[in-house]
Write a protein that holds these residues in place. Structure first.
Motif, PDB file in Angstrom:
ATOM      1  N   ARG A 190       3.314 -11.648  -4.374  1.00  0.00           N
ATOM      2  CA  ARG A 190       2.366 -10.903  -5.146  1.00  0.00           C
ATOM      3  C   ARG A 190       1.829  -9.845  -4.168  1.00  0.00           C
ATOM      4  O   ARG A 190       1.394  -9.974  -2.950  1.00  0.00           O
ATOM      5  N   HIS A 191       1.584  -8.667  -4.654  1.00  0.00           N
ATOM      6  CA  HIS A 191       1.684  -7.488  -3.896  1.00  0.00           C
ATOM      7  C   HIS A 191       0.195  -7.696  -3.064  1.00  0.00           C
ATOM      8  O   HIS A 191      -0.136  -7.079  -2.043  1.00  0.00           O
ATOM      9  N   GLU A 192      -0.854  -7.914  -4.012  1.00  0.00           N
ATOM     10  CA  GLU A 192      -2.221  -7.810  -3.692  1.00  0.00           C
ATOM     11  C   GLU A 192      -2.481  -8.699  -2.633  1.00  0.00           C
ATOM     12  O   GLU A 192      -3.303  -8.276  -1.556  1.00  0.00           O
ATOM     13  N   PHE A 225       5.274 -10.109   1.333  1.00  0.00           N
ATOM     14  CA  PHE A 225       5.777 -10.065  -0.205  1.00  0.00           C
ATOM     15  C   PHE A 225       6.819 -10.761  -0.273  1.00  0.00           C
ATOM     16  O   PHE A 225       6.760 -11.590  -1.379  1.00  0.00           O
ATOM     17  N   HIS A 227       4.398  -5.060   4.912  1.00  0.00           N
ATOM     18  CA  HIS A 227       4.073  -5.618   3.293  1.00  0.00           C
ATOM     19  C   HIS A 227       5.277  -6.109   2.776  1.00  0.00           C
ATOM     20  O   HIS A 227       4.955  -7.241   1.770  1.00  0.00           O
ATOM     21  N   ILE A 228       6.221  -5.745   2.809  1.00  0.00           N
ATOM     22  CA  ILE A 228       7.655  -6.129   2.324  1.00  0.00           C
ATOM     23  C   ILE A 228       7.771  -7.596   2.760  1.00  0.00           C
ATOM     24  O   ILE A 228       8.300  -8.538   2.048  1.00  0.00           O
ATOM     25  N   GLU A 235      -0.714  -7.352   0.655  1.00  0.00           N
ATOM     26  CA  GLU A 235      -1.670  -6.387   1.172  1.00  0.00           C
ATOM     27  C   GLU A 235      -2.570  -7.084   1.940  1.00  0.00           C
ATOM     28  O   GLU A 235      -2.997  -6.582   3.159  1.00  0.00           O
ATOM     29  N   LYS A 264       4.254  -0.612   5.764  1.00  0.00           N
ATOM     30  CA  LYS A 264       5.338  -0.855   4.714  1.00  0.00           C
ATOM     31  C   LYS A 264       6.287  -1.866   4.841  1.00  0.00           C
ATOM     32  O   LYS A 264       6.466  -2.966   4.011  1.00  0.00           O
TER      33      LYS A 264
END
Length: 203
Positions: A49-51, A44, A40-41, A54, A37
């Motif tokens: 872009r979240h994808e 981002f 990922h933050i 990830e 998590k």
């Protein structure tokens, strides 16, 4: 010193990396779940872009698993991964910028090419209409026009070649331009202007 087995929540980064190098998937997956998590933050915050974030985090962890034996760090394992995710995010942004610039250049090139093709087609049309207009002139007048505009001969040179007076040459040119203007005006003022542009280029 004997290294005790480390579970997913073990905070000893060096021990965790050592176990991952030994192929301990349980420790690897536990470390991934614990820090995913946050990483990922971080990704981002760069790529927005979240994808993509990830994908970046997953690629970093996959690379760590596949090349664990080659990893040598002088910092905490977590700091190493944080830096890896940040670098991967920055590299992605750079690649996207380069790609965007290439796309922009290609778009401009395509637009310029299409514009050039349209311009060439229009000029071909103009030259075709000019040729037809010249064919409507009397033979001697057309010959004088062609010698003056296309062969770029001076009026005296034309007179000498055709064995006519220079005044006759001038009369042919005056009449020829007048008839061309009248004939081409039927195609509209734009075509007429283009014709004079063409003539200005070949004078």
């Amino acid at each position: 010193m004997v290294i005790e087995p480390a579970g997913p929540n073990n905070d000893n980064d060096y021990e965790i990396l050592s176990l991952i190098k030994q192929g301990d998937r349980l420790v690897y997956e536990g470390f991934y779940k614990k820090h995913y998590k946050t990483l990922h933050i971080l990704a981002f915050s760069y790529v927005k872009r979240h994808e993509i974030a990830e994908e970046i985090v997953n690629d970093v962890f996959i690379n760590i698993w596949n090349k664990a034996a080659d990893i040598a760090i002088n910092q905490s394992f977590k700091s190493y991964i944080v830096r890896s995710v940040a670098n991967a995010s920055i590299n992605y942004i750079k690649k996207e910028k380069v790609y965007a610039e290439k796309q922009e250049k290609y778009t401009r090139w395509t637009e310029n090419t299409l514009s050039l093709e349209e311009d060439m087609e229009e000029k071909e049309l103009v030259l075709l209409r000019l040729e037809k207009a010249l064919d409507l002139l009397p033979p001697q007048c057309k010959k004088v026009m062609m010698m003056s505009r296309f062969e770029k001969l001076k009026q005296q040179e034309i007179a000498d070649r055709l064995n006519i007076s220079i005044k006759t040459v001038k009369n042919h040119l005056t009449y020829g331009f007048s008839k061309l203007r009248d004939t081409l005006s039927a195609d509209g003022i734009v075509i007429t202007l283009l014709i004079f542009i063409v003539f200005s280029l070949i004078i």
